[in-house]
Design a protein around this motif. Structure first.
Motif, PDB file in Angstrom:
ATOM      1  N   LEU A 100      37.007 -16.179  -8.726  1.00 60.55           N
ATOM      2  CA  LEU A 100      35.830 -16.525  -7.295  1.00 60.55           C
ATOM      3  C   LEU A 100      35.560 -17.771  -7.804  1.00 60.55           C
ATOM      4  CD1 LEU A 100      33.615 -13.687  -9.314  1.00 60.55           C
ATOM      5  CD2 LEU A 100      34.509 -14.354  -7.031  1.00 60.55           C
ATOM      6  N   GLN A 101      35.227 -18.628  -6.654  1.00 60.77           N
ATOM      7  CA  GLN A 101      34.950 -19.828  -6.213  1.00 60.77           C
ATOM      8  C   GLN A 101      33.393 -19.974  -5.920  1.00 60.77           C
ATOM      9  OE1 GLN A 101      37.602 -22.664  -7.003  1.00 60.77           O
ATOM     10  NE2 GLN A 101      38.151 -20.358  -8.457  1.00 60.77           N
ATOM     11  N   MET A 102      33.315 -19.001  -5.351  1.00 70.03           N
ATOM     12  CA  MET A 102      31.583 -19.059  -5.092  1.00 70.03           C
ATOM     13  C   MET A 102      30.796 -17.999  -4.883  1.00 70.03           C
ATOM     14  SD  MET A 102      30.153 -20.213  -1.406  1.00 70.03           S
ATOM     15  CE  MET A 102      30.283 -18.898  -0.712  1.00 70.03           C
ATOM     16  N   TRP A 103      29.947 -17.643  -5.517  1.00 70.01           N
ATOM     17  CA  TRP A 103      29.106 -16.582  -5.565  1.00 70.01           C
ATOM     18  C   TRP A 103      27.259 -16.979  -5.598  1.00 70.01           C
ATOM     19  CZ3 TRP A 103      30.263 -11.666  -7.918  1.00 70.01           C
ATOM     20  CH2 TRP A 103      29.703 -10.706  -8.194  1.00 70.01           C
ATOM     21  N   ASN A 104      26.914 -16.125  -4.704  1.00 74.11           N
ATOM     22  CA  ASN A 104      25.643 -17.003  -4.284  1.00 74.11           C
ATOM     23  C   ASN A 104      24.006 -15.833  -5.285  1.00 74.11           C
ATOM     24  OD1 ASN A 104      26.083 -13.777  -2.919  1.00 74.11           O
ATOM     25  ND2 ASN A 104      24.570 -14.811  -1.277  1.00 74.11           N
ATOM     26  N   PRO A 105      23.620 -15.678  -4.732  1.00 74.69           N
ATOM     27  CA  PRO A 105      22.096 -14.995  -5.750  1.00 74.69           C
ATOM     28  C   PRO A 105      22.061 -14.126  -4.841  1.00 74.69           C
ATOM     29  CG  PRO A 105      21.271 -17.457  -4.648  1.00 74.69           C
ATOM     30  CD  PRO A 105      22.624 -17.090  -4.253  1.00 74.69           C
ATOM     31  N   ALA A 106      22.300 -13.242  -4.142  1.00 74.58           N
ATOM     32  CA  ALA A 106      22.267 -11.966  -3.515  1.00 74.58           C
ATOM     33  C   ALA A 106      23.262 -11.193  -4.313  1.00 74.58           C
ATOM     34  CB  ALA A 106      22.753 -11.958  -2.090  1.00 74.58           C
ATOM     35  N   ALA A 107      24.183 -11.897  -4.632  1.00 73.82           N
ATOM     36  CA  ALA A 107      25.654 -10.614  -5.782  1.00 73.82           C
ATOM     37  C   ALA A 107      25.292 -11.218  -6.968  1.00 73.82           C
ATOM     38  CB  ALA A 107      26.570 -12.451  -5.628  1.00 73.82           C
ATOM     39  N   GLU A 108      24.101 -11.651  -7.076  1.00 72.11           N
ATOM     40  CA  GLU A 108      23.597 -12.177  -8.843  1.00 72.11           C
ATOM     41  C   GLU A 108      23.044 -10.269  -8.382  1.00 72.11           C
ATOM     42  OE1 GLU A 108      21.952 -14.965  -9.345  1.00 72.11           O
ATOM     43  OE2 GLU A 108      23.721 -16.797  -9.636  1.00 72.11           O
ATOM     44  N   ARG A 109      21.950 -10.355  -7.783  1.00 71.37           N
ATOM     45  CA  ARG A 109      20.920  -9.450  -7.880  1.00 71.37           C
ATOM     46  C   ARG A 109      21.541  -7.977  -7.151  1.00 71.37           C
ATOM     47  NH1 ARG A 109      19.239 -11.208  -3.183  1.00 71.37           N
ATOM     48  NH2 ARG A 109      19.990  -9.414  -1.834  1.00 71.37           N
ATOM     49  N   ILE A 110      23.180  -8.207  -6.160  1.00 68.67           N
ATOM     50  CA  ILE A 110      22.993  -6.624  -6.137  1.00 68.67           C
ATOM     51  C   ILE A 110      23.906  -6.140  -7.098  1.00 68.67           C
ATOM     52  CG2 ILE A 110      24.956  -5.694  -4.790  1.00 68.67           C
ATOM     53  CD1 ILE A 110      24.012  -7.501  -2.297  1.00 68.67           C
ATOM     54  N   PHE A 111      24.902  -7.651  -7.647  1.00 70.86           N
ATOM     55  CA  PHE A 111      25.835  -6.559  -8.824  1.00 70.86           C
ATOM     56  C   PHE A 111      25.499  -7.275 -10.147  1.00 70.86           C
ATOM     57  CE2 PHE A 111      28.217  -7.446  -4.939  1.00 70.86           C
ATOM     58  CZ  PHE A 111      29.034  -5.979  -5.119  1.00 70.86           C
ATOM     59  N   GLY A 112      24.597  -7.624 -10.063  1.00 73.96           N
ATOM     60  CA  GLY A 112      24.296  -8.119 -11.319  1.00 73.96           C
ATOM     61  C   GLY A 112      24.475  -8.873 -12.469  1.00 73.96           C
TER      62      GLY A 112
END
Length: 911
Positions: A317-329
């Motif tokens: 992983l080189q990028m991980w946006n806030p929506a990814a944090e919210r959806i996957f945890g």
């Protein structure tokens, strides 16, 4: 010792040949092993799918899995048709082999894999295991039942040695061919390299050595005749030597010119420095613009509702946006530089396949996958991926966008379940349900419809439903209303069954429409109204009886009050010892006439509202014998009884049941004007649930009264229980109607069977009681003098007057009240003065005033020990049948004689 170029070329050729042969062997081994494994897996999936389809097709007929016959032969046929397959079996939830191509294996346990785990995964799997020292591959496919729950697994097996053997043959063949080609190529390469490379290089080497030792003037120029790169190189070398010779002569000239040009270049260099400074300024501006663009892009990525992440070529992983944090945890700092954390272990191969496709430059759009969140729960996502390119146009990574579609998938699952529920309702509905398309062709037809109309669905599929309607004109009227309203509810119309019979039917129809509101057909719910129509006739019969009975009840009430005064006065007169015998006989005849009038009044009351029965435990045998004996007295008809001693007792009103039996015997006597025999039969009967009789299941006493008379025509059979219907000149038409009402009030049933000139049989069914009949003591006919004060309440003056005289004659003191308020006042005064009433006789019904029921409720509050007798000319009131529930001590129905009154008073006062 230095190695020559020729030996190096030979060594290199041999090394390349060995490496190529090794690579060929390795690649071909891997390739053929994988391809043949995939081929066997596809073949196993095909075979398993065929068996699964055949098995689920048989299960739709609701046949238990262990009762299927012939499936072993299907497994054996599959193995015979596919030579690579070793065995095919069906294993239940406990691992027991239900079907196998080898009959000796059936009934054994499959111990090489947990069947529960296979069924829980709900997907096809390929497993490897050892069996008796030999390696095998199993391909398992779960099988679901009618409720979509797993019930078994289909397992297809083949030996691992088969893949190894096939792959080894192909590898041997490939290596052999490659060895031949590589050997020929290596020899050719050595010869050609020697001719084209080593010989020209040797000439060049000698020329260079000459130049190094003696200068350009003494060097011998090489002679290379080939026109390839070495020929061009030799020619260039020769030209270079010649030019070098010329250059040495021109060096000095160039030295002078160089000094001049240095000065000139210094000026140009200053100009270049200024231009470079300007270029740097432009680049800084471009970098600032790029920074702002990158910032905007990062803002969009951070604000996006979709999970956006970027993977490098190794899948990190080189990028991980806030929506990814919210959806996957997972937070950004937990996953950066790591492999994707949300891919389940059983989905890794699926992920790698998609990742490789993305690295190949392919776009993936809208692929729905199952992933997991940090808390371990599953999540459904819709995935979009695209490759990222560097400045040279090479793929440098993969960008992915993931949308959480878990709720949508759940909604789709709910829709599927709702559809399944509707299918279950359609299949299990007791009402006939069918659908037609726009042209009226039948498209669906449930089991209830098959039973109602007699047509199996396959016979009507695709045919027009118009033929099911009995009257085309009625059908057209119905269609017109349906088109105008869009639906019909409980629409009555005549339908025709397969056997040609016509029956009344209630239809509820609604047009079906697509998303554009265009009609696509209709759905119809049909209900047979035949039984309802019969009940409607029964209801109309009750309505007639109720309408006429309202009038009859009022007449009977007033008539009973009059009879009470007449019979009371006659009873008093007959107690007078001074009257002569002739007058006494006249009074007796008058009392007998009043008795007949009382019977008529009782019929009117019973007919009016059914006459609520005042029930006791009675013997039907005694009532039937007494009624037949009394009715046949003085006629030409004799009676015979067949009433067993063990005939069950019933809880009934003895007067009303005697009236029914008397009416039926009289009806039989009138049917035999020249004489005959009336036969009265009795039996104990247990009615089962679902009986044709319209009564509840239970124990009944059946009384049958059969005559040898003229019989009843079919036209009259349906009317004989209607009020005032009679075929006799002197008949009233109340006898059978009253009998019908009495039996219904006893929760029983009465029916008739008759044929002209063959006689008639009336069958009476009464609920049996578990209690025994108690013997009643007969009246002695003498009055016993009483004492005490009695309160009488009745709205009729003549009833109050005669009742007071009767009580005075028996030795009681009497006070009378015309309504409930006066009665309560008198009772309270007597309590207060210490001279209470020993009992109270209350009339139940007082028009416009407080009746006996209300007065009793008030008296119980004044004196909980009050003794009261309820009296009425109506016997249909619940108080008369259940007097004790309302606080009364006893009950007496109008009209009554003085002896009956004396008996009730003794029972009340002494009780």
């Amino acid at each position: 010792m230095a190695i020559g170029i020729r030996k190096k070329v030979i060594f290199i050729s041999i090394a390349v040949l060995f490496l190529a042969l090794t690579a060929t062997t390795t690649v071909s081994s891997f390739f053929f092993m994988r391809e043949y494994s995939a081929a066997l897996k596809s073949r196993a999936f095909l075979v398993g799918s065929i068996l699964k389809y055949q098995l689920e097709k048989l299960l739709k007929y609701d046949i238990p899995l262990n009762e299927l016959v012939g499936f072993d032969e299907q497994c054996e046929e599959i193995v015979n048709n596919y030579g690579d397959i070793t065995y095919a079996m069906v294993v239940d939830l406990n691992g027991k082999i239900l079907f196998h191509n080898d009959p000796y294996e059936r009934g054994e346990m499959f111990i090489y894999k947990n069947i529960q785990e296979i069924l829980q995964n709900q997907k096809e799997e390929l497993q490897r295991y050892n069996r008796n020292g030999e390696k095998f591959y199993n391909f398992s496919i779960p099988v679901n039942g009618l409720d979509n729950a797993p019930i078994a697994a289909i397992i297809i097996g083949f030996p691992a040695s088969l893949i190894t053997h096939k792959a080894a043959l192909m590898v041997t063949y490939s290596v052999g061919v490659a060895l031949i080609f590589l050997t020929v190529g290596g020899i050719s390469m050595v010869i050609l390299l020697q001719f084209w490379v080593t010989t020209p290089l040797g000439q060049l080497l000698r020329a260079i050595m000459d130049i190094r030792s003696g200068g350009t003037d003494s060097a011998q120029l090489p002679i290379i005749k080939s026109k390839d790169e070495f020929g061009v190189l030799g020619q260039a070398f020769n030209e270079m030597v010649l030019q070098l010779r010329e250059s040495q002569a021109q060096v000095q000239n160039y030295t002078q010119e160089l000094e001049f040009k240095v000065a000139e270049s210094t000026s140009h260099l200053q100009e270049a420095n200024e231009k470079l400074r300007q270029d740097i300024q432009v680049r800084l501006q471009a970098e600032e613009a790029l920074r702002q663009t990158t910032q905007k892009l990062q803002t969009v990525i951070n604000a996006a509702p979709l999970a956006i992440y970027v993977l490098d070529l190794e899948g990190r992983l080189q990028m991980w946006n806030p929506a990814a944090e919210r959806i996957f945890g997972w937070r950004q700092e937990e996953v950066m530089g790591q492999q994707l954390p949300f891919v389940p272990k059983d989905k890794l191969e699926e992920f790698h396949v998609g990742f490789r496709r993305a690295l190949e430059g392919k776009l993936l759009a809208g692929i729905e996958l199952t992933r997991r969140k940090k808390d371990g729960s599953s999540i459904e996502i819709s995935l979009y991926t695209a490759p990222l390119y560097d400045d040279q146009g090479q793929v440098a990574g993969v960008m992915s966008l993931a949308a959480d579609v878990t709720e949508r998938c759940r909604a789709e699952e709910e829709i599927r379940k709702a559809h399944d529920s509707l299918e279950n309702v359609f299949a299990s509905s007791a009402d006939a349900i069918g659908t037609v398309d726009r042209q009226g062709h039948i498209t669906q037809w449930n089991k209830a419809a098959e039973e109602l109309f007699g047509y199996p669905f396959e016979e009507l599929r695709g045919k027009r439903g118009f033929d099911l309607y009995a009257d085309p004109a009625e059908f057209q009227v119905m269609v017109t209303q349906l088109r105008r309203r869009g639906y019909l509810r409980n629409y009555e119309i005549s339908m025709r069954k397969k056997d040609g019979s016509v029956f009344p039917c209630s239809l509820s129809i609604r047009l079906l429409r697509d998303l554009n509101n265009r009609s696509t057909g209709s759905i119809t719910v049909a209900r047979d109204l035949s039984e309802f129509k019969m009940l409607e006739v029964e209801r109309q019969r009750f309505s007639k009886m109720e309408a006429v009975g309202t009038l009859a009840g009022g007449i009977a009430h007033d008539f009973n009050n009059i009879l009470t005064a007449i019979i009371g006065n006659i009873s008093l007169a007959m107690l007078d010892l001074q009257i002569n015998e002739q007058a006494r006989e006249r009074l007796a005849e008058a009392e007998q006439a009043c008795q007949q009038a009382q019977n008529l009044s009782r019929q009117l009351l019973t007919f009016s509202k059914g006459g609520a029965p005042i029930k006791k435990i009675v013997s039907i045998k005694e009532l039937a014998t007494e009624s037949a004996s009394f009715a046949c007295r003085g006629s030409r008809v004799h009676y015979q009884t067949s009433l067993p001693d063990d005939l069950w007792a019933v809880e009934a009103d003895p007067g009303q049941i005697s009236q029914v039996l008397h009416n039926l015997v009289i009806n039989a006597i009138q049917a035999m004007p020249i004489g005959g025999i009336v036969r009265i039969l009795g039996e104990n009967l247990v009615v089962e649930a679902g009986s044709e009789l319209s009564i509840k299941a239970g124990r009944y006493v059946k009384i049958s009264i059969h005559d040898e008379g003229i019989g009843i025509s079919e036209d009259h059979l349906s009317k004989i229980f209607d009020p005032y219907f009679t075929t006799k000149q002197m008949g009233s038409g109340l006898g059978l109607a009253t009998s019908y009402s009495i039996i219904k009030n006893h929760r029983g049933h009465i029916s008739v069977e008759s044929k002209l000139e063959k006689g008639s049989t009336f069958n009476v069914y009464l609920p049996a009681s578990d209690q025994k009949v108690t013997q009643q003591l007969k009246e002695d006919g003498e009055l016993i003098s009483g004492k005490g004060k009695i309160l009488v309440m009745d709205d009729e003056p003549m009833v109050r007057q005669v009742l007071s005289k009767m009580l005075l004659t028996m030795g009681y003191e009497v006070e009378a009240a015309q309504d409930g308020a006066r009665a309560i006042e008198l009772y309270t005064q007597a309590q207060d003065t210490g001279d209470p009433f020993v009992t109270v006789i209350l009339d139940l019904t007082v028009p416009g005033g407080m009746g006996g029921k209300e007065v009793m409720a008030r008296l119980l509050k004044i004196d909980p020990q009050v003794k009261a007798i309820v009296s009425s000319g109506y016997s249909d009131d619940p108080v008369m049948a259940n007097f004790q529930s309302y606080g009364f001590t006893d009950v007496i129905s109008k009209p009554y004689r003085i002896l009956e009154l004396d008996k009730i008073l003794r029972k009340t006062l002494n009780g």
